[in-house]
Design an enzyme around this catalytic site. Structure first.
Site, short mmCIF file in Angstrom:
data_model
loop_
_atom_site.label_atom_id
_atom_site.label_comp_id
_atom_site.label_asym_id
_atom_site.label_seq_id
_atom_site.Cartn_x
_atom_site.Cartn_y
_atom_site.Cartn_z
N ARG A 8 49.24 43.92 18.34
CA ARG A 8 49.59 45.23 17.77
C ARG A 8 49.72 45.14 16.25
NH1 ARG A 8 56.01 46.41 17.83
NH2 ARG A 8 56.74 44.26 17.86
N GLU A 56 52.01 63.27 23.68
CA GLU A 56 50.78 62.50 23.77
C GLU A 56 49.57 63.36 24.13
OE1 GLU A 56 54.29 59.86 24.36
OE2 GLU A 56 53.64 61.78 25.22
N HIS A 106 51.91 47.57 23.58
CA HIS A 106 53.00 47.25 24.51
C HIS A 106 52.51 47.26 25.96
CE1 HIS A 106 55.06 48.18 20.81
NE2 HIS A 106 56.24 47.77 21.32
N ASP A 114 62.45 46.11 28.20
CA ASP A 114 62.28 47.56 28.40
C ASP A 114 62.08 47.90 29.87
OD1 ASP A 114 62.57 47.86 25.73
OD2 ASP A 114 60.49 48.41 25.31
#
Length: 305
Positions: A8, A56, A106, A114
């Site tokens: 990322r 989104e 991710h 998470d």
């Protein structure tokens, strides 16, 4: 060992470099630019960056509109949120063949603490089913930089699967040709076909297997769609194949390879998440729990052989 860097982070750096060369590059984010690493592009080219908020579906629709004007939009959010905007990706981008790039970060269980709600283990399966979608899953920072450039050059929708976890560079010196896998290690007893963060793990597993008298080839299948069917057919005619992915074994890399093996023959086993969600934990502990460490992969290979 090279300095560790997340794919990322390499994505964010590649965007800034690409933006300097091509004014058609625009970037959209769903209020996660500090995590997806698009913040650097926003700082360098504020007029070409659009924070669409936690919306989104709207982001994808905006990107489709921007692409219709000749721009090349890169959309970024967490990979698990791909399902939130599936309809817009399907009907607003893929169906009309719009030139939009989806760089979702991710991905996989290495998101860690998470937990399952943020660990995308089905995103490749979703994107594979969409007509015209190219899927790239780079294994390290160096390959990510090449993949971003390749995505920008493709005329049509592209999915870039990126990770949160920092990892070393293992692809140094290898070319990046869309649809053409790279063999990082030769072997004669079994072929490990893998992608993303699992490339490093498979190289480690191959070292362990070598000490046990098993020569394992390691193939970096950085393009999952279109798949390099030629190398699958070649290897399947010589040895058993084992796919390794940080993704469900349903609908991902393993099933893409299985389709080739089913048609042309060969022996295949799949390693990945076996029809289950992830859970909260440190990335290293999760990889161990789901059998995706070098040691566990090597053990699984021995059992399957």
């Amino acid at each position: 060992m090279s300095e560790k860097k997340a794919t990322r982070a390499a994505y964010g750096e590649a965007l800034v470099a690409l933006g300097a060369e091509n004014e058609k590059i625009v970037v959209l984010d769903a209020d996660l630019s500090c995590s997806t690493m698009t913040r650097g592009f926003a700082d360098a080219y504020p007029d070409r960056f659009f924070n669409c908020g936690i919306a989104e579906a709207n982001m994808v629709t905006i990107a489709s509109g921007l692409s219709s004007t000749g721009l090349i939009p890169f959309c970024s959010t967490f990979a698990v949120f791909a399902s939130r905007c599936y309809e817009q990706i399907r009907n607003g981008v893929c169906y009309p063949k719009m030139n939009v790039k989806f760089a979702f970060t991710h991905a996989g269980i290495t998101v860690g603490e998470d937990g399952a709600t943020h660990q995308a283990i089905e995103d490749i399966a979703i994107m594979r089913a969409l007509p015209g979608m190219t899927i790239l899953c780079p294994c390290d920072a160096a390959e990510t930089a090449l993949a971003v450039r390749a995505a920008a050059e493709i005329d049509g929708p592209v999915y870039l699967r990126l990770a949160r976890l920092a990892t070393p560079t293992v692809s140094e010196g290898t070319p990046f040709v869309v649809g053409k896998a790279n063999t990082l290690r030769e072997g004669k007893d079994v072929a490990l076909i893998t992608c993303g963060l699992m490339v490093e793990a498979c190289l480690g597993a191959a070292e362990i297997l070598k000490s046990q008298g098993i020569e394992a080839a390691v193939v970096n299948m950085h393009t999952i769609k279109p798949l390099d069917e030629a190398i699958v057919r070649e290897l399947a005619g010589k040895m058993p194949l084992i796919t390794v992915e940080e993704h469900s074994i349903i609908g991902g890399l393993g099933d893409a390879v299985a389709a080739v093996v089913a048609e042309h023959g060969g022996r295949l086993h799949k390693i990945g998440l076996n029809d289950c969600f992830g859970q909260s934990g440190k990335p290293a502990d999760l990889l161990d729990f789901y059998g995706l460490t070098p040691e566990k992969i090597a053990l699984s290979v021995r059992e399957k052989l």
